[in-house]
Design a protein around this motif. Structure first.
Motif, PDB file in Angstrom:
ATOM      1  N   ALA A 191       0.821  -1.212   0.000  1.00 39.92           N
ATOM      2  CA  ALA A 191       0.000   0.000   0.000  1.00 39.92           C
ATOM      3  C   ALA A 191       0.850   1.255   0.000  1.00 39.92           C
ATOM      4  O   ALA A 191       0.314   2.369   0.046  1.00 39.92           O
ATOM      5  CB  ALA A 191      -0.922   0.000   1.212  1.00 39.92           C
ATOM      6  N   GLY A 192       2.180   1.142  -0.008  1.00 38.74           N
ATOM      7  CA  GLY A 192       3.066   2.297  -0.023  1.00 38.74           C
ATOM      8  C   GLY A 192       3.317   2.895   1.343  1.00 38.74           C
ATOM      9  O   GLY A 192       3.867   3.994   1.452  1.00 38.74           O
ATOM     10  N   ALA A 193       2.928   2.218   2.409  1.00 36.57           N
ATOM     11  CA  ALA A 193       3.127   2.707   3.780  1.00 36.57           C
ATOM     12  C   ALA A 193       4.341   2.010   4.388  1.00 36.57           C
ATOM     13  O   ALA A 193       4.211   1.107   5.225  1.00 36.57           O
ATOM     14  CB  ALA A 193       1.874   2.487   4.621  1.00 36.57           C
ATOM     15  N   SER A 194       5.514   2.425   3.959  1.00 35.56           N
ATOM     16  CA  SER A 194       6.734   1.767   4.429  1.00 35.56           C
ATOM     17  C   SER A 194       6.963   1.998   5.912  1.00 35.56           C
ATOM     18  O   SER A 194       7.439   1.113   6.636  1.00 35.56           O
ATOM     19  CB  SER A 194       7.941   2.284   3.631  1.00 35.56           C
ATOM     20  OG  SER A 194       7.766   2.062   2.259  1.00 35.56           O
ATOM     21  N   PHE A 195       6.631   3.211   6.378  1.00 35.13           N
ATOM     22  CA  PHE A 195       6.802   3.499   7.807  1.00 35.13           C
ATOM     23  C   PHE A 195       5.977   2.541   8.656  1.00 35.13           C
ATOM     24  O   PHE A 195       6.472   1.953   9.635  1.00 35.13           O
ATOM     25  CB  PHE A 195       6.404   4.951   8.075  1.00 35.13           C
ATOM     26  CG  PHE A 195       6.647   5.397   9.491  1.00 35.13           C
ATOM     27  CD1 PHE A 195       7.860   5.975   9.850  1.00 35.13           C
ATOM     28  CD2 PHE A 195       5.673   5.238  10.465  1.00 35.13           C
ATOM     29  CE1 PHE A 195       8.100   6.380  11.163  1.00 35.13           C
ATOM     30  CE2 PHE A 195       5.898   5.632  11.768  1.00 35.13           C
ATOM     31  CZ  PHE A 195       7.117   6.206  12.124  1.00 35.13           C
ATOM     32  N   ASP A 196       4.712   2.370   8.294  1.00 36.25           N
ATOM     33  CA  ASP A 196       3.843   1.442   9.044  1.00 36.25           C
ATOM     34  C   ASP A 196       4.363   0.011   8.944  1.00 36.25           C
ATOM     35  O   ASP A 196       4.255  -0.760   9.901  1.00 36.25           O
ATOM     36  CB  ASP A 196       2.416   1.522   8.513  1.00 36.25           C
ATOM     37  CG  ASP A 196       1.796   2.877   8.772  1.00 36.25           C
ATOM     38  OD1 ASP A 196       2.174   3.509   9.776  1.00 36.25           O
ATOM     39  OD2 ASP A 196       0.956   3.295   7.963  1.00 36.25           O
ATOM     40  N   ALA A 197       4.910  -0.370   7.783  1.00 39.01           N
ATOM     41  CA  ALA A 197       5.434  -1.731   7.636  1.00 39.01           C
ATOM     42  C   ALA A 197       6.585  -1.973   8.600  1.00 39.01           C
ATOM     43  O   ALA A 197       6.652  -3.012   9.278  1.00 39.01           O
ATOM     44  CB  ALA A 197       5.897  -1.950   6.190  1.00 39.01           C
ATOM     45  N   ALA A 198       7.506  -1.008   8.677  1.00 30.66           N
ATOM     46  CA  ALA A 198       8.631  -1.178   9.598  1.00 30.66           C
ATOM     47  C   ALA A 198       8.156  -1.201  11.054  1.00 30.66           C
ATOM     48  O   ALA A 198       8.640  -2.003  11.870  1.00 30.66           O
ATOM     49  CB  ALA A 198       9.655  -0.067   9.379  1.00 30.66           C
ATOM     50  N   LYS A 199       7.196  -0.338  11.382  1.00 31.94           N
ATOM     51  CA  LYS A 199       6.700  -0.303  12.761  1.00 31.94           C
ATOM     52  C   LYS A 199       6.021  -1.606  13.163  1.00 31.94           C
ATOM     53  O   LYS A 199       6.216  -2.105  14.270  1.00 31.94           O
ATOM     54  CB  LYS A 199       5.718   0.865  12.914  1.00 31.94           C
ATOM     55  CG  LYS A 199       6.356   2.238  12.831  1.00 31.94           C
ATOM     56  CD  LYS A 199       7.186   2.556  14.066  1.00 31.94           C
ATOM     57  CE  LYS A 199       6.291   2.830  15.254  1.00 31.94           C
ATOM     58  NZ  LYS A 199       7.105   3.222  16.427  1.00 31.94           N
ATOM     59  N   VAL A 200       5.246  -2.182  12.262  1.00 37.45           N
ATOM     60  CA  VAL A 200       4.528  -3.407  12.626  1.00 37.45           C
ATOM     61  C   VAL A 200       5.480  -4.582  12.739  1.00 37.45           C
ATOM     62  O   VAL A 200       5.307  -5.460  13.586  1.00 37.45           O
ATOM     63  CB  VAL A 200       3.391  -3.681  11.609  1.00 37.45           C
ATOM     64  CG1 VAL A 200       3.931  -4.218  10.308  1.00 37.45           C
ATOM     65  CG2 VAL A 200       2.387  -4.668  12.184  1.00 37.45           C
ATOM     66  N   VAL A 201       6.523  -4.633  11.924  1.00 37.08           N
ATOM     67  CA  VAL A 201       7.500  -5.714  12.057  1.00 37.08           C
ATOM     68  C   VAL A 201       8.239  -5.617  13.386  1.00 37.08           C
ATOM     69  O   VAL A 201       8.543  -6.617  14.027  1.00 37.08           O
ATOM     70  CB  VAL A 201       8.494  -5.683  10.876  1.00 37.08           C
ATOM     71  CG1 VAL A 201       9.655  -6.630  11.118  1.00 37.08           C
ATOM     72  CG2 VAL A 201       7.799  -6.054   9.592  1.00 37.08           C
ATOM     73  N   SER A 202       8.497  -4.395  13.827  1.00 38.44           N
ATOM     74  CA  SER A 202       9.249  -4.214  15.079  1.00 38.44           C
ATOM     75  C   SER A 202       8.428  -4.498  16.316  1.00 38.44           C
ATOM     76  O   SER A 202       8.968  -4.499  17.421  1.00 38.44           O
ATOM     77  CB  SER A 202       9.781  -2.781  15.145  1.00 38.44           C
ATOM     78  OG  SER A 202       8.720  -1.846  15.254  1.00 38.44           O
ATOM     79  N   ARG A 203       7.142  -4.745  16.178  1.00 41.86           N
ATOM     80  CA  ARG A 203       6.301  -4.970  17.357  1.00 41.86           C
ATOM     81  C   ARG A 203       6.663  -6.235  18.111  1.00 41.86           C
ATOM     82  O   ARG A 203       6.416  -6.323  19.305  1.00 41.86           O
ATOM     83  CB  ARG A 203       4.825  -5.020  16.944  1.00 41.86           C
ATOM     84  CG  ARG A 203       4.230  -3.651  16.678  1.00 41.86           C
ATOM     85  CD  ARG A 203       2.735  -3.741  16.468  1.00 41.86           C
ATOM     86  NE  ARG A 203       2.059  -4.348  17.603  1.00 41.86           N
ATOM     87  CZ  ARG A 203       0.754  -4.571  17.650  1.00 41.86           C
ATOM     88  NH1 ARG A 203      -0.016  -4.219  16.616  1.00 41.86           N
ATOM     89  NH2 ARG A 203       0.193  -5.130  18.702  1.00 41.86           N
ATOM     90  N   LYS A 204       7.234  -7.189  17.451  1.00 44.08           N
ATOM     91  CA  LYS A 204       7.681  -8.419  18.146  1.00 44.08           C
ATOM     92  C   LYS A 204       8.784  -8.120  19.147  1.00 44.08           C
ATOM     93  O   LYS A 204       8.976  -8.849  20.116  1.00 44.08           O
ATOM     94  CB  LYS A 204       8.178  -9.435  17.120  1.00 44.08           C
ATOM     95  CG  LYS A 204       7.107 -10.197  16.405  1.00 44.08           C
ATOM     96  CD  LYS A 204       6.663 -11.398  17.209  1.00 44.08           C
ATOM     97  CE  LYS A 204       5.700 -12.246  16.391  1.00 44.08           C
ATOM     98  NZ  LYS A 204       5.219 -13.408  17.129  1.00 44.08           N
ATOM     99  N   ASN A 205       9.557  -7.090  18.843  1.00 50.50           N
ATOM    100  CA  ASN A 205      10.619  -6.605  19.742  1.00 50.50           C
ATOM    101  C   ASN A 205      11.690  -7.640  20.006  1.00 50.50           C
ATOM    102  O   ASN A 205      12.332  -7.627  21.062  1.00 50.50           O
ATOM    103  CB  ASN A 205      10.026  -6.126  21.066  1.00 50.50           C
ATOM    104  CG  ASN A 205      10.927  -5.111  21.747  1.00 50.50           C
ATOM    105  OD1 ASN A 205      11.575  -4.318  21.072  1.00 50.50           O
ATOM    106  ND2 ASN A 205      11.001  -5.138  23.062  1.00 50.50           N
ATOM    107  N   ASP A 206      11.889  -8.590  19.090  1.00 48.92           N
ATOM    108  CA  ASP A 206      13.021  -9.493  19.225  1.00 48.92           C
ATOM    109  C   ASP A 206      14.102  -9.049  18.240  1.00 48.92           C
ATOM    110  O   ASP A 206      13.896  -8.172  17.401  1.00 48.92           O
ATOM    111  CB  ASP A 206      12.615 -10.949  18.979  1.00 48.92           C
ATOM    112  CG  ASP A 206      11.932 -11.143  17.646  1.00 48.92           C
ATOM    113  OD1 ASP A 206      12.496 -10.728  16.623  1.00 48.92           O
ATOM    114  OD2 ASP A 206      10.813 -11.705  17.629  1.00 48.92           O
TER     115      ASP A 206
END
Length: 1444
Positions: free
Chosen positions: A1005-1020
């Motif tokens: 969808a072109g939301a790279s910022f949101d993509a990076a934020k959601v991947v980092s939610r695992k916090n590992d």
């Protein structure tokens, strides 16, 4: 009476399927019988069977009490528990309390009347032997795998379950659960109790993470319990505490020269056994059949000893299922083990060597054959896909048996030894394979390239016949191998060239005898020993005798009328030549015929003769004949075996029965006469056993008849019924798991076309409960018979008759005959003249006539039929009637209203026009949505070009994947609905925790910022690293830096320094953080000396004592691509400003040391950068902050080490690049504090080097009132962590006066006074609250009271005297005074404190008394400070000796 026997294989995957009595009688569950073996002698002997269970035996247990040691109990998957008298071989009692297959049973070692059993549904039943009563419990709704009664307490029972749970229950309290033992995470295979009723017999460390709370195992009553599980561990449990005390991990022992089998760990069965009298020794099985003895009192990695290491080949070759031990009268302890390799072994527990091995059989014994060359060498063809060769004449090992399985993937149904070549054994299998083994070599067999299509029945060696006999003089073999199989063909194989094609002898028979008609299928053949003639048995009961080598037909014997099963020629070493031509034949009609063919063979007729009368007729068997053998020691002495379950010895000339053997359970399949003992015969059959018996010792002479025969048939019928029952329940786990894997490999061979006998497959024989009577001969029936047998049940083929479309008119055809005839008259009148009055075809009573007149009548009939269908609710029939009548729109309208639309109606809807079709599609879409067929509904919307509606339909039901695929396939790439779909799907995935999938949606969808934020939610680490890379690639620089920094912190906390640097190296702007991690790695590796995940080579501790700042600078310049010095001061200054922005919390005592070093290294990095910038003020402040983190955290040892690394010569102000420091007042205070801290640690180092004992100081400061005394008591930095004493010193190598700063002493005294006043105030408030009637909570009283008492224990008598006199007013006045004194002191003294001055005074004065030469002025200053500021009782007591 039997002499020797190879019994059936013990059942597999049962926790207690074998047990030994006190007298040395072993009971083994094999199929549905219990085999009894006497194991008390130097070798074993099969003594009998206990027969009665209808299904597989799952458990056997003997009563261990002396008066009842002959009584045993067994359980079965048929749901029954039976009590047996093993001496009399009879059933005592049967209990049917279980409604499900019983999986475990055990006779209590404590109570001679208690037996406990458990079934697959979790029901536990107690059986009382003396009264016959039972009681049931249901402790856990789980599948029981094993159970064991305690040998010390009668009411305690341990139960192991399939899911890894172990439960201790009290059977005296209705199965109340005493403990649940959790630790295993897979099936519990075995449980065994310690033989000693205590838990102090061996040292054991608690399980990881379990606290003992200071209670030793010996302080509680209990008993250890051992458990073995499929999770590859043996655990020892404390039943008193209900916790595990020891975990033993099975070692994987790779055998020399063998390849690692990746599936061996998956097939593990872990049996454990705790031998009596061996308190600290436990026996367990291992991955590949090894047995090991664990020494529980031994520590270390290898706590086990393998059995059978004294010589090769002693151990089992596959997993062990059961072990049980007993003691001989001479005190020798023996262990009995059963295994998947079908061997029972006996072990000496003293030497751990194998005493003897008993082979067992896992299938029907189809063939028995003694070698004509190797005397006493008996070959067995068994249904477990193996050949056994038994040396029956050896004296040392009565069961000297070798197994051959290579190249065999099916049941071995035929065997034949080469007449002259020793060790050459031919075999035939159920899948049509023919091969030759050399039993004296380890080579795989030679396999013929010509396969039979069905089971091989018979193999025979004979002279070659054409075409193989052509050129025999030129080196051709003197013998050919002939095979006869179920398709009715006999093949001739060349043993020297099995890779060549075998020849069908039917061609030669046809050519030689000019036969044009079809030959009857052959079922058996037998060559006369001299090779002149061959007898061939046929499916129609006829026996043809041919003359070699042309196979000219000599005669045809037509006495049998059923399939020929066995043909045998009399041996040719008889004294009477006429006996050489006797041919015995057996078929399915139970009568044995013997034919005298002497005249036919000696004087061959010109044309074949037909014989219809036998030479002798042997009648007595009551079922078909399966095998026979002539005695090599007698003239005309024959033994036959039959489906009646007996072996019969005949005197052929007298037609008399000599002896009848009834030792087998079920029918017999093979027989052979001993070549060395005239009185010994060997038989094998359906019961999986081979038995040796004596002709002269049999009780009976004829097969059983009357009631005995009826009982035998009833027993066999029971097995048949059970077989049918099992066929209905195939696919259950029990059948495939209990005892039946093919020995040829690790997989059960399935899918083979083995004809009718598949119902009793021996590879599954130990697999499936009780095979039914085999139909070995059924394979020999003609194809026509097989077809009739296989004819499907007509009842199963009957289908439900479809509902009539015209039920009303059809019903009119079922009226009485007269009315039907009258209809003919009426119809003729309608067609040829006027209709009768009241007759309207297609209406009323004449509705059925509408089918035979005009269209108008048909429509009237349709109208009436529609009304009937509507009334019955059969709207689909109404639709079809309207469709037939041409009213398509009406049919569609009705189907739409009633929800009866379907694909067929939709396919014809366009015939009614586009509008009708479009409306019908929309209606069908609604109908499909109600039926939750959303994909089909969307597809139909596409058919009428409603794409957006189809997308909305899919999205509304959360079928985002399909909706996106549809949009991308049909719409432009910039379609707004596509981004909306991606966003909605991402939100749903994120909510469900599917972060990686959500990130892909955001990216699309072109939301790279949101993509990076959601991947980092695992916090590992992995997620953060991925998110940082994703943000960097997408151009989100700030986010990429933040995520990379978070990832690096995680890796640094885990001591993975290499990984942390790699993460940061991808971001050029994070250079300062890389510098920080570089410093942190140096500090951590140098100071902690602990294992790290990964570190750089430059971080290893340096041998030479180098200034830490210099080392850091050198590492920075070496490791990073540009020099910080040459990069310019602006670059360094920018890095310093960037680092100052990094948040650093205030020091506390609760932060772990690793985290403290991370924070401390941050300030050290700032200090190095300040040093490079020549900023001396900031340098001193950051160095002070570096050390204060460790000081406030209480890590004084690490602080002392860091001081030595930073200031090797002890001088804070000496720097190589600057000889003079230009410092502000605040920086000077920080430098002074730093120098005092360094001197403080050097003072303690001096103390440990020069003082042999510090006990006086300890005794002098025994009351820990404040921080100064605490440090002195604890020795400041510990003695062990500092450098060991290398020699006595008398003079300090630093300026001790720095430690005796009076302003700091005054500040510390004021701070102590404030603290004391606060403590008095707190105590006053607490006493006041208690006096007011307990306004505080009771919990607070209990918790705070002891703490306040402890806080005030340090107060001396003076404090306690004044406490009663002081009031709130005086304390407030004192507090104000102290705070005023603190306020008047300079801020630099409070910001940069010194070590405790009073403490330093005490240490210096003590050293001056013992070893140190201290100046008078320094001693005087120390004493003055003690007098002025050492006011606390504990300090006064310590300083008394110095000030007196």
């Amino acid at each position: 009476m039997r002499d020797r026997s190879l019994p059936a294989s013990p059942n597999w995957y049962c926790s207690r399927c074998s047990d030994v009595s006190r007298g040395g009688l072993l009971g083994v569950g094999a199929k549905n019988v219990i085999c009894l073996l006497d194991v008390s002698a130097s070798t074993c002997r099969v003594t009998g069977e206990l027969v009665g269970h209808k299904d597989l035996v799952s458990g056997v247990s003997f009563c261990q009490h002396e008066a009842q040691s002959h009584i045993c109990v067994s359980s079965s998957t048929d749901g029954s528990v039976r009590f047996w008298d093993s001496d009399k071989r009879m059933l005592i009692r049967e209990h049917a309390a279980h409604q499900n297959p019983v999986s475990a049973v055990h006779w209590s070692p404590v109570d001679k009347n208690l037996v406990v059993s458990g079934d697959e549904k979790g029901i536990v039943v107690c059986h009382w032997y003396n009264t016959g009563d039972t009681s049931s419990f249901f402790p856990e709704p789980r599948t029981i795998f094993c159970l064991s009664c305690s040998p010390h307490t009668w009411n305690c029972v341990a139960v192991g379950y399939k899911d890894g749970m172990i439960v201790l229950i009290d059977v005296s309290k209705k199965g109340e659960v005493m403990h649940r033992l959790r630790g295993h995470d897979d099936e519990i295979h075995s449980l065994s109790w310690s033989p000693v009723a205590s838990e102090d017999v061996f040292y054991s460390r608690p399980e990881d993470g379990e606290a003992t709370n200071g209670v030793s195992a010996a302080e509680e009553k209990g008993c250890y319990l051992a458990s073995g599980s499929k999770d590859q561990t043996v655990r020892i449990w404390s039943t008193a505490r209900g916790k595990g005390v020891t975990t033993l991990k099975l070692p994987y022992l790779k055998r020399r020269g063998s390849v690692v089998d990746p599936g061996v760990k998956e097939r593990l069965w872990l049996n454990v056994h705790w031998p009596k009298g061996r308190v600290t020794q436990l026996v367990s099985s291992c991955f590949s059949g090894e047995l090991m003895m664990w020494d529980l009192a031994k520590s270390g990695k290898q706590r086990w000893t393998l059995f059978g290491t004294s010589s090769e080949g002693q151990n089992h070759s596959r997993i062990v299922f059961n072990t049980s031990s007993f003691q001989l009268p001479d005190g020798k302890e023996l262990l009995i083990s059963t295994s998947m390799d079908r061997e029972i072994k006996c072990w000496d527990l003293a030497s751990l060597d194998c005493c003897w091995t008993l082979p067992t059989l896992g299938g029907f014994v189809y063939a028995l054959s003694f070698s004509p060359v190797g005397s006493g060498c008996l070959a067995l063809g068994v249904g477990d896909n193996m050949i056994r060769v038994w040396n029956t004449l050896t004296t040392q090992n009565r069961y000297d048996t070798r197994s051959f399985w290579q190249g065999i993937k099916s049941k071995v149904t035929a065997l034949a030894w080469h007449p002259t070549k020793e060790g050459s054994l031919s075999f035939g299998t159920d899948d049509g394979k023919v091969g030759i083994y050399d039993v004296f070599s380890n080579k795989p067999p030679q396999i013929s390239s010509s396969y039979h299509r069905k089971t091989v029945y018979t193999l025979a060696w004979g002279p070659p016949v054409p075409p193989m006999s052509f050129g025999a003089a030129g080196g051709k073999p003197s013998y050919s191998l002939y095979s006869c199989a179920g398709e009715g063909v006999i093949l001739q194989h060349d043993p020297s060239k099995l890779s060549g094609d075998a020849s069908d002898i039917d061609r030669l028979i046809r050519d030689t005898n000019n036969i044009k008609h079809k030959l009857s299928p052959h079922t058996d053949l037998s060559w006369k020993p001299d090779g002149k003639v061959v007898a061939v048995g046929n499916e129609d009961g006829c026996i043809d005798v041919y003359q070699a080598p042309s196979l000219k037909l000599l005669c045809s014997i037509q006495q049998h009328h059923k399939i020929i099963n066995s043909l045998r020629w009399h041996h040719d070493h008889s004294c009477a030549p006429e006996r050489h031509s006797l041919l015995a034949s057996g078929s399915s009609n139970a009568t044995v015929f013997v034919h005298d063919l002497h005249s036919v063979i000696e004087n061959p007729p010109e044309s074949p003769v037909v014989l219809t009368e036998p030479y002798r007729r042997l009648s007595g068997h009551t079922a078909k004949i399966t095998g026979m053998s002539w005695s090599p020691h007698h003239d005309a002495r024959l033994v036959t075996v039959s489906y009646d379950g007996t072996a019969q010895v005949w005197d052929v000339l007298e037609e008399a029965a000599v002896s009848n053997y009834r030792g087998h359970v079920g029918y017999l399949l093979s027989v052979d006469w001993s070549p060395v003992d005239p009185d010994v015969i060997w038989t094998g059959g359906k019961d999986f056993t081979v038995q040796e018996w004596n002709v002269s010792k049999q009780e009976f002479t004829k097969p059983p008849k009357g009631k005995k025969m009826a009982d035998l048939k009833e027993k066999m019928k029971t097995n048949t019924k059970q077989k049918k029952k099992n066929k209905k329940t195939t696919g259950g786990a029990s059948s495939a798991d209990l005892n039946g894997e093919a020995v040829t490999g690790e997989k059960v061979v399935t899918g083979l076309d083995v004809s009718a006998e598949d119902e009793e497959d021996e590879v599954c024989s130990t697999n499936s409960p009780v095979p039914a009577p085999a139909t070995f001969e059924m394979q020999r029936k003609s194809s026509a018979v097989v077809k009739s047998k296989d004819k499907p049940d007509l009842n199963l083929l009957k289908k439900k008759k479809p509902r009539s479309m015209l039920p009303l008119s059809t019903s009119m055809d079922h009226r009485p005959k007269e009315e039907l005839l009258q209809d003919c008259i009426t119809l003729a009148s309608v067609r040829h003249s006027d209709a009768p009055a009241g007759c309207v075809p297609g209406q009323g009573d004449h509705i059925h006539l509408g089918l035979f007149t005009d269209r108008a009548a048909l429509h009237r009939m349709f109208q009436a039929e529609e009304e009937g269908h509507v009334e019955a609710g059969h709207f689909d029939s109404v639709v079809y009637l309207r469709l037939w009548s041409g009213d398509l729109e009406g049919a569609l309208q009705l189907a739409t209203e009633k929800g009866e639309l379907n694909d067929h109606l939709l396919s014809i809807a366009p015939m009614a026009g586009f509008g009708v079709w479009s409306r019908t599609v929309e209606a069908f879409v609604k109908q499909l949505c109600l039926q939750e067929q959303y994909l089909k509904a969307a597809s139909h919307l596409l058919s009428i070009n409603k794409l957006y509606e189809a997308v909305d339909l899919l999205r509304s039901h959360k079928l985002y994947r399909e909706a996106i695929a549809l949009v991308k396939a049909r719409l432009p790439a910039d379609e707004p609905v596509l981004k909306e779909l991606y966003t909605c799907w991402a939100a749903t995935l994120e909510k469900d925790g599917h972060f990686s999938a959500a990130a892909k949606c955001y990216l699309a969808a072109g939301a790279s910022f949101d993509a990076a934020k959601v991947v980092s939610r695992k916090n590992d680490v992995l997620s953060l690293s991925t998110a940082a890379g994703l943000a960097r690639i997408s151009g989100e620089v700030d986010l990429a830096q933040s995520l990379a920094l978070r990832c690096a912190k995680h890796l640094a906390a885990a001591q993975d320094w290499v990984g942390a640097q790699e993460v940061l190296s991808s971001q050029d702007s994070l250079l300062v953080h890389r510098l920080h991690l570089c410093v942190a790695e140096l500090l951590t590796v140098t100071l902690l000396h602990s294992d790290v995940v990964s570190t750089h080579s430059w971080a290893s501790p340096s041998e030479c004592r180098v200034d830490l700042l210099d080392r850091i600078r050198d590492v920075w310049q070496e490791q990073f691509s540009h020099s910080l010095i040459s990069a310019g001061l602006d670059r360094v200054g920018g890095l310093l400003q960037e680092l100052k922005c990094v948040e650093s919390p205030a020091p506390t005592a609760n932060v772990p040391l690793g985290q403290i070093l991370l924070y401390s290294s941050l300030h050290l990095t700032r200090a190095v950068l300040s040093w490079l910038l020549d900023d001396d003020d900031q340098l001193m402040k950051d160095l002070w902050q570096t050390l204060v983190w460790l000081k406030d955290g209480g890590h004084l040892d690490v602080l002392a080490e860091l001081c030595r690394m930073l200031f090797p010569n002890g001088d804070v102000g000496s720097k190589k690049h600057s000889k003079t420091l230009h410092l502000s007042e605040e920086a000077k205070a920080a430098a002074g504090s730093l120098q005092a801290l360094v001197c403080y640690h050097r003072l303690y180092e001096f103390w440990w080097k020069n003082s042999a004992s510090s006990q006086e100081i300890h005794n002098g400061l025994s009351c820990p009132e404040d921080e100064a005394e605490d440090r002195v008591m604890n020795g400041g930095p510990s003695r062990e962590k500092l450098h060991p004493a290398t020699g006595r010193l008398d003079i300090l190598d630093f300026d001790a006066s720095l430690l005796l700063s009076e302003p700091h002493a005054a500040c510390q005294a004021s701070q102590r006074a404030v603290k004391e006043v606060q403590e008095h105030l707190n105590n006053m408030v607490l006493q006041h609250s208690q006096g007011q009637g307990g306004q505080l909570d009771a919990g607070e009283k209990q918790d705070d009271g002891p703490r306040q008492e402890k806080d005030f224990q340090g107060s001396a008598d003076g404090d306690q005297r004044s406490e009663g006199q002081e009031t709130l007013l005086t304390l407030s006045t004192k507090m104000s005074s102290c705070q005023k004194e603190l306020a008047e002191l300079p801020d630099t003294i409070k910001m940069f404190p010194h070590p405790d001055v009073v403490e330093c005074c005490l240490v210096l004065l003590h050293l001056s008394r013992s070893s140190l030469t201290l100046s008078d002025s320094l001693q005087r200053d120390a004493k003055d400070l003690l007098r002025k500021y050492g006011t606390s009782p504990s300090v006064l007591k310590a300083s008394r000796r110095f000030l007196s």
